[in-house]
Design a protein around this motif. Structure first.
Motif, PDB file in Angstrom:
ATOM      1  N   THR A  91       0.836  -1.203   0.000  1.00 60.04           N
ATOM      2  CA  THR A  91       0.000   0.000   0.000  1.00 60.04           C
ATOM      3  C   THR A  91       0.866   1.246   0.000  1.00 60.04           C
ATOM      4  OG1 THR A  91      -1.775  -1.155   1.163  1.00 60.04           O
ATOM      5  CG2 THR A  91      -1.831   1.247   1.213  1.00 60.04           C
TER       6      THR A  91
ATOM      7  N   VAL B 137      -9.312  -1.481  -4.948  1.00 58.08           N
ATOM      8  CA  VAL B 137      -8.669  -2.272  -3.908  1.00 58.08           C
ATOM      9  C   VAL B 137      -9.678  -3.263  -3.341  1.00 58.08           C
ATOM     10  CG1 VAL B 137      -9.208  -0.575  -2.116  1.00 58.08           C
ATOM     11  CG2 VAL B 137      -7.370  -2.197  -1.722  1.00 58.08           C
TER      12      VAL B 137
ATOM     13  N   SER C  36     -13.941  -0.720  -5.585  1.00 59.88           N
ATOM     14  CA  SER C  36     -13.303  -1.339  -4.429  1.00 59.88           C
ATOM     15  C   SER C  36     -14.313  -2.146  -3.622  1.00 59.88           C
ATOM     16  CB  SER C  36     -12.651  -0.276  -3.545  1.00 59.88           C
ATOM     17  OG  SER C  36     -11.558   0.327  -4.201  1.00 59.88           O
TER      18      SER C  36
END
Length: 384
Positions: A166, A247, A276
């Motif tokens: 990340t 994500v 996401s």
């Protein structure tokens, strides 16, 4: 005066809990770390396998299996890949943790690589050797190698590896998205900030029997310090700017290592892409109004599962080592004084520290929703 006294007491408590290792080469670090900036991934794998063979403190008679379960690896699809993903494991674990997900993604056309963080794969004492810079450099180098082969690059990480990828992606806009499994953004231990200081005073924070092939059971204080450094960095990165690429994040409500609610809050406020997804294993969080969040029950009585653990999301029920009928069961699960049942068919499974009257809980090491996880990966990584 009171805050200083509290800090001193906290330090003394931590130091008192630190462990003294037996006099054994297993608890002496290697002379140095293996190289990781080879010109090709194939050379990197070959040289690291040789390194593990030479430096590992083997815990079984099957040396080949131990090398296979700790070495970096690549899985290629049948056709020329256009997309690739680099996986980064957690503190004390190994590249093999991604073997089940890698197999499925390679079948879906991905070039999949799983790397070995320096200090891993050999013996837990080798976690005394790396610096955060070593871990950041290997991710940067291997991401560059992957970019040279495919046009679309994703990163994936488990626990500490989730922090590392990340932070890297936050500064590299060419990374298309992230797959994060129990990312270690927010630890549940409020004393973790003391880890760097403790590492100068004591070598070990935990000594255990090494009986788990792809996972260190013991932890040097320097390893805890490295984890704290990844926490500090990723929290700074998430505070500085939102992450607007897709994500997937998974988290157990009963994770014994992390703060699941803080992670969910961060997802809702910092990970802004509409594609996401956040998969929450447990009871549906109250006042949840984010349609990107899916809650799946972790109390599955028919499977004798009470809660989900920090690690189980990554493995299929059919995994030969950690699966439902796998060869390794984590009996030690924070239940001191409770005898292990002789009949394994009476075992229950859950997170570390799961205690229920009349039941012995081993660690849950497989994901009953593994196929659902693959579907979520396909959804998040689908072309816009």
């Amino acid at each position: 005066m009171l805050p200083r006294l509290c800090l001193l007491v906290s330090c003394l408590v931590l130091i008192a809990s630190c462990a003294v290792p037996p006099d054994s080469p297993r608890f002496e670090p290697s002379a140095d770390l293996p190289p990781f900036e080879q010109d090709s991934f194939a050379d990197y794998v070959r040289e690291n396998r040789a390194w593990i063979s030479e430096h590992r403190a083997f815990i079984s008679d099957d040396r080949d299996l131990e090398i296979d379960m700790n070495a970096p690896f690549e899985m290629r699809p049948e056709t020329a890949p256009k997309r690739g993903i680099l996986f980064v494991h957690g503190l004390g674990s190994s590249p093999w943790y991604f073997s089940d997900i890698a197999t499925a993604m390679a079948k879906d056309g991905w070039l999949v690589r799983s790397i070995l963080l320096p200090g891993h794969g050999t013996k837990s004492a080798d976690l005394m050797l790396p610096y955060l810079d070593d871990w950041e450099k290997i991710i940067a180098h291997q991401t560059t190698l992957l970019k040279n082969e495919v046009g679309e690059v994703w990163l994936g990480g488990f626990s500490t590896g989730g922090n590392l990828v990340t932070s890297y992606a936050a500064h590299d806009p060419d990374v298309n998205g992230l797959l994060l499994f129990s990312p270690g953004f927010y630890p549940s231990n409020g004393y973790l900030f003391l880890a760097p200081a403790i590492s100068y005073l004591w070598d070990w924070v935990d000594i255990d029997t090494e009986d788990n092939i792809p996972n260190y059971q013991s932890l040097p204080s320097h390893g805890a310090s490295l984890y704290y450094q990844t926490v500090s960095k990723v929290q700074d990165d998430l505070t500085r700017a939102d992450f607007n690429r897709p994500v997937l994040i998974t988290m157990s409500q009963h994770d014994s290592v992390l703060d699941p609610v803080a992670t969910l809050d961060a997802f809702q406020s910092r990970f802004t892409n509409p594609r996401s997804r956040f998969v929450w294993y447990g009871e549906t969080p109250p006042n949840l109004d984010d349609t990107r969040v899916t809650a799946l029950s972790s109390n599955l009585l028919d499977d004798r599962i009470s809660t989900f653990s920090h690690m189980n999301v990554l493995f299929t029920p059919e995994n030969p080592y950690y699966g439902r009928r796998g060869s390794h069961i984590m009996f030690e699960n924070g239940q001191e004084g409770i005898p292990v049942p002789e009949d394994s068919e009476t075992l229950w499974f859950g997170a570390w520290g799961q205690i229920t009257p009349g039941k012995y809980h081993a660690r849950l090491t497989w994901n009953p929703y593994f196929n659902n996880l693959l579907a979520d990966i396909r959804t998040v990584t689908s072309q816009p």
